[in-house]
Scaffold this active site. Sequence first.
Site, PDB file in Angstrom:
ATOM      1  N   ASN A 252       0.878  -1.170   0.000  1.00 60.74           N
ATOM      2  CA  ASN A 252       0.000   0.000   0.000  1.00 60.74           C
ATOM      3  C   ASN A 252       0.911   1.214   0.000  1.00 60.74           C
ATOM      4  O   ASN A 252       1.478   1.587   1.022  1.00 60.74           O
ATOM      5  CB  ASN A 252      -0.894  -0.029   1.247  1.00 60.74           C
ATOM      6  CG  ASN A 252      -1.854   1.139   1.293  1.00 60.74           C
ATOM      7  OD1 ASN A 252      -1.801   2.039   0.452  1.00 60.74           O
ATOM      8  ND2 ASN A 252      -2.727   1.127   2.274  1.00 60.74           N
TER       9      ASN A 252
ATOM     10  N   ARG B 134      -2.485  -2.156  -3.553  1.00 62.77           N
ATOM     11  CA  ARG B 134      -3.694  -1.351  -3.362  1.00 62.77           C
ATOM     12  C   ARG B 134      -3.599  -0.148  -4.293  1.00 62.77           C
ATOM     13  O   ARG B 134      -2.597   0.562  -4.305  1.00 62.77           O
ATOM     14  CB  ARG B 134      -3.776  -0.866  -1.916  1.00 62.77           C
ATOM     15  CG  ARG B 134      -4.962   0.016  -1.727  1.00 62.77           C
ATOM     16  CD  ARG B 134      -4.847   0.825  -0.483  1.00 62.77           C
ATOM     17  NE  ARG B 134      -6.051   1.643  -0.345  1.00 62.77           N
ATOM     18  CZ  ARG B 134      -6.116   2.705   0.418  1.00 62.77           C
ATOM     19  NH1 ARG B 134      -5.073   3.080   1.114  1.00 62.77           N
ATOM     20  NH2 ARG B 134      -7.221   3.396   0.493  1.00 62.77           N
TER      21      ARG B 134
ATOM     22  N   HIS C 201     -12.849   2.797  -0.142  1.00 67.00           N
ATOM     23  CA  HIS C 201     -12.908   1.727   0.877  1.00 67.00           C
ATOM     24  C   HIS C 201     -13.624   0.491   0.327  1.00 67.00           C
ATOM     25  O   HIS C 201     -14.136  -0.324   1.096  1.00 67.00           O
ATOM     26  CB  HIS C 201     -13.687   2.176   2.139  1.00 67.00           C
ATOM     27  CG  HIS C 201     -13.008   3.237   2.945  1.00 67.00           C
ATOM     28  ND1 HIS C 201     -13.714   4.261   3.532  1.00 67.00           N
ATOM     29  CD2 HIS C 201     -11.713   3.423   3.289  1.00 67.00           C
ATOM     30  CE1 HIS C 201     -12.869   5.050   4.192  1.00 67.00           C
ATOM     31  NE2 HIS C 201     -11.662   4.554   4.054  1.00 67.00           N
TER      32      HIS C 201
ATOM     33  N   ARG D  78     -11.392  15.269   7.790  1.00 63.86           N
ATOM     34  CA  ARG D  78     -12.137  15.682   6.590  1.00 63.86           C
ATOM     35  C   ARG D  78     -13.561  16.104   6.943  1.00 63.86           C
ATOM     36  O   ARG D  78     -14.215  15.473   7.764  1.00 63.86           O
ATOM     37  CB  ARG D  78     -12.202  14.532   5.577  1.00 63.86           C
ATOM     38  CG  ARG D  78     -10.891  14.316   4.848  1.00 63.86           C
ATOM     39  CD  ARG D  78     -10.954  13.087   3.952  1.00 63.86           C
ATOM     40  NE  ARG D  78      -9.931  12.137   4.341  1.00 63.86           N
ATOM     41  CZ  ARG D  78      -9.892  10.879   3.943  1.00 63.86           C
ATOM     42  NH1 ARG D  78     -10.831  10.399   3.140  1.00 63.86           N
ATOM     43  NH2 ARG D  78      -8.923  10.082   4.341  1.00 63.86           N
TER      44      ARG D  78
ATOM     45  N   ARG E  97      -9.943   8.485  20.505  1.00 62.63           N
ATOM     46  CA  ARG E  97      -9.584   8.213  21.905  1.00 62.63           C
ATOM     47  C   ARG E  97      -9.296   9.511  22.637  1.00 62.63           C
ATOM     48  O   ARG E  97      -9.742   9.725  23.764  1.00 62.63           O
ATOM     49  CB  ARG E  97      -8.370   7.275  21.974  1.00 62.63           C
ATOM     50  CG  ARG E  97      -8.714   5.853  21.648  1.00 62.63           C
ATOM     51  CD  ARG E  97      -7.488   5.037  21.368  1.00 62.63           C
ATOM     52  NE  ARG E  97      -6.894   5.436  20.081  1.00 62.63           N
ATOM     53  CZ  ARG E  97      -6.070   4.669  19.386  1.00 62.63           C
ATOM     54  NH1 ARG E  97      -5.705   3.499  19.843  1.00 62.63           N
ATOM     55  NH2 ARG E  97      -5.599   5.072  18.238  1.00 62.63           N
TER      56      ARG E  97
ATOM     57  N   GLU F 234      -8.227  -5.267   4.983  1.00 64.87           N
ATOM     58  CA  GLU F 234      -8.048  -4.936   3.570  1.00 64.87           C
ATOM     59  C   GLU F 234      -6.842  -5.676   2.970  1.00 64.87           C
ATOM     60  O   GLU F 234      -6.879  -6.078   1.811  1.00 64.87           O
ATOM     61  CB  GLU F 234      -7.900  -3.418   3.404  1.00 64.87           C
ATOM     62  CG  GLU F 234      -9.244  -2.704   3.603  1.00 64.87           C
ATOM     63  CD  GLU F 234      -9.135  -1.237   3.937  1.00 64.87           C
ATOM     64  OE1 GLU F 234      -8.663  -0.920   5.049  1.00 64.87           O
ATOM     65  OE2 GLU F 234      -9.536  -0.402   3.112  1.00 64.87           O
TER      66      GLU F 234
HETATM   67  P1  ADP Z   1      -7.311   4.656   9.049  1.00 58.24           P
HETATM   68  O1  ADP Z   1      -7.001   3.254   8.604  1.00 58.24           O
HETATM   69  O2  ADP Z   1      -8.346   5.342   8.187  1.00 58.24           O
HETATM   70  O3  ADP Z   1      -6.114   5.509   9.325  1.00 58.24           O
HETATM   71  P2  ADP Z   1      -8.318   3.375  11.445  1.00 58.24           P
HETATM   72  O4  ADP Z   1      -9.311   2.439  10.859  1.00 58.24           O
HETATM   73  O5  ADP Z   1      -7.047   2.825  11.961  1.00 58.24           O
HETATM   74  O6  ADP Z   1      -8.043   4.579  10.465  1.00 58.24           O
HETATM   75  O7  ADP Z   1      -9.062   4.174  12.630  1.00 58.24           O
HETATM   76  C1  ADP Z   1      -8.404   5.126  13.397  1.00 58.24           C
HETATM   77  C2  ADP Z   1      -9.371   5.636  14.451  1.00 58.24           C
HETATM   78  O8  ADP Z   1      -9.815   4.526  15.244  1.00 58.24           O
HETATM   79  C3  ADP Z   1      -8.764   6.642  15.407  1.00 58.24           C
HETATM   80  O9  ADP Z   1      -9.604   7.768  15.539  1.00 58.24           O
HETATM   81  C4  ADP Z   1      -8.724   5.911  16.733  1.00 58.24           C
HETATM   82  O10 ADP Z   1      -8.970   6.755  17.792  1.00 58.24           O
HETATM   83  C5  ADP Z   1      -9.840   4.909  16.610  1.00 58.24           C
HETATM   84  N1  ADP Z   1      -9.558   3.805  17.517  1.00 58.24           N
HETATM   85  C6  ADP Z   1      -8.631   2.847  17.369  1.00 58.24           C
HETATM   86  N2  ADP Z   1      -8.597   2.051  18.458  1.00 58.24           N
HETATM   87  C7  ADP Z   1      -9.530   2.535  19.317  1.00 58.24           C
HETATM   88  C8  ADP Z   1      -9.982   2.161  20.615  1.00 58.24           C
HETATM   89  N3  ADP Z   1      -9.464   1.137  21.250  1.00 58.24           N
HETATM   90  N4  ADP Z   1     -10.977   2.906  21.172  1.00 58.24           N
HETATM   91  C9  ADP Z   1     -11.507   3.952  20.521  1.00 58.24           C
HETATM   92  N5  ADP Z   1     -11.117   4.342  19.308  1.00 58.24           N
HETATM   93  C10 ADP Z   1     -10.147   3.664  18.708  1.00 58.24           C
END
Ligand code: ADP
Length: 399
Positions: free
Chosen positions: A7, A91, A180, A241, A286, A385
């Site tokens: 990716n 990807r 996605h 975004r 978080r 993915e």
């Molecule tokens: P991307 O792949 O689009 O970068 P992710 O699918 O990894 O994003 O999602 C990231 C988001 O998921 C962040 O906002 C993070 O805070 C949230 N996240 C990941 N683990 C937790 C958790 N244990 N509790 C709450 N939110 C979480």
Amino acid sequence: MNVLVINCGSSSLKYQLINSDTEEVLAKGLCERIGIDGSAIVHQPAGGQKVKTEADMPNHTAAVQLVIEKLTDPQVGVIKSLDEIDAVGHRIVHGGEKFATSVVLNDEVLAVIEQCNDLAPLHNPANLIGINSCKEIMPNVPMVGVFDTAFHQTMPKKAYLYGLPLSYYEKYKVRRYGFHGTSHDFVSKRAAQILGKDIKDLKIIVCHLGNGASVSAVKYGESVDTSMGLTPLEGLIMGTRSGDIDPAIITFIAEKEGISAAEVINICNKKSGVLGLSGGVSSDFRDLAEAEAQGNEAAKTALETFAYRVAKYIGAYAAAMSGVDVIVFTAGVGENNAAARVQIGEYISFLGTNINPEKNQIQGEEVILSDEDAKVTTMVIPTNEELAIARETVRLVEA
Ligand code: ADP
């Protein structure tokens, strides 16, 4: 078969080596700051620690070379030589209208992908650089491209056309593409599998809620609508975004702030979403939950606004499909954030969903959240993915 999944972004490259027979991840990692000072590779063999190595990576070819070095390293490696990589799955963000499925990559196909570059100027050129770098280093290994847009190519015209002069679609292919797709496809199929039902009998709404977030309506196995559009900026409120806004806001703010429309779009992409709404607290859910717990009003509003938008899309897609059987939460927030699921769940309970508070405590596992008698089944299914790309790669290489 060992499949290397790549990716590739403009300055980063994520990889996983997957044994497709066992579907086990043998090793994974990330090259950061490619072409920038301070580049490094973080590599992690299965069951082992992450190892970070600072190394010069002037370009993506150097990064791929380093990935191979790590994968074959006597200490942290998991294979003896390049010969143990049987195929590479890439990807690719935008396949335009040209790719409704994954493809084996050859010169002809690469030329067509290049034609999609202006639809995703930030992503596609980087994807192509990654492909060419792999080609240089592994000229005889078959490669497959898996597109983020492909799954959504089944959308009907009424879903993908914007209310703009038709000539913009005809001349420039301005339309909804959706992203996605690999995740929406993987998760909807898995939902049917878990429920022991034929996907051709199900109306599924998939909520992919990560940093980037999108909802899709998957009717009888096909995407019939999705919230991202020409670019991944449309739809939900995301980490940074804005999602849907009145397009007139762009020139309004440009004039007020004395900046260009392109700069406003950049703000919509990078400084908006829950980050912007929270007044800059964070794009990470978080951090926002923590700030909310400490009484930060803006963080609370950001989380509420996010959940409200997701719920509105679920309502819209239930209407688009004239019903819904299954709602699935996936990606970082969807898989892990119980509070967000509860907030969304409260809006949509009129559809016949329910979220059992006990089951909702799980994080990052497959679980049916709703009680058995619920009219609509609500689930969490972790997306994968990379595994989906590896499966597609094997399917095409073996064919
Ligand atoms: P991307 O792949 O689009 O970068 P992710 O699918 O990894 O994003 O999602 C990231 C988001 O998921 C962040 O906002 C993070 O805070 C949230 N996240 C990941 N683990 C937790 C958790 N244990 N509790 C709450 N939110 C979480």
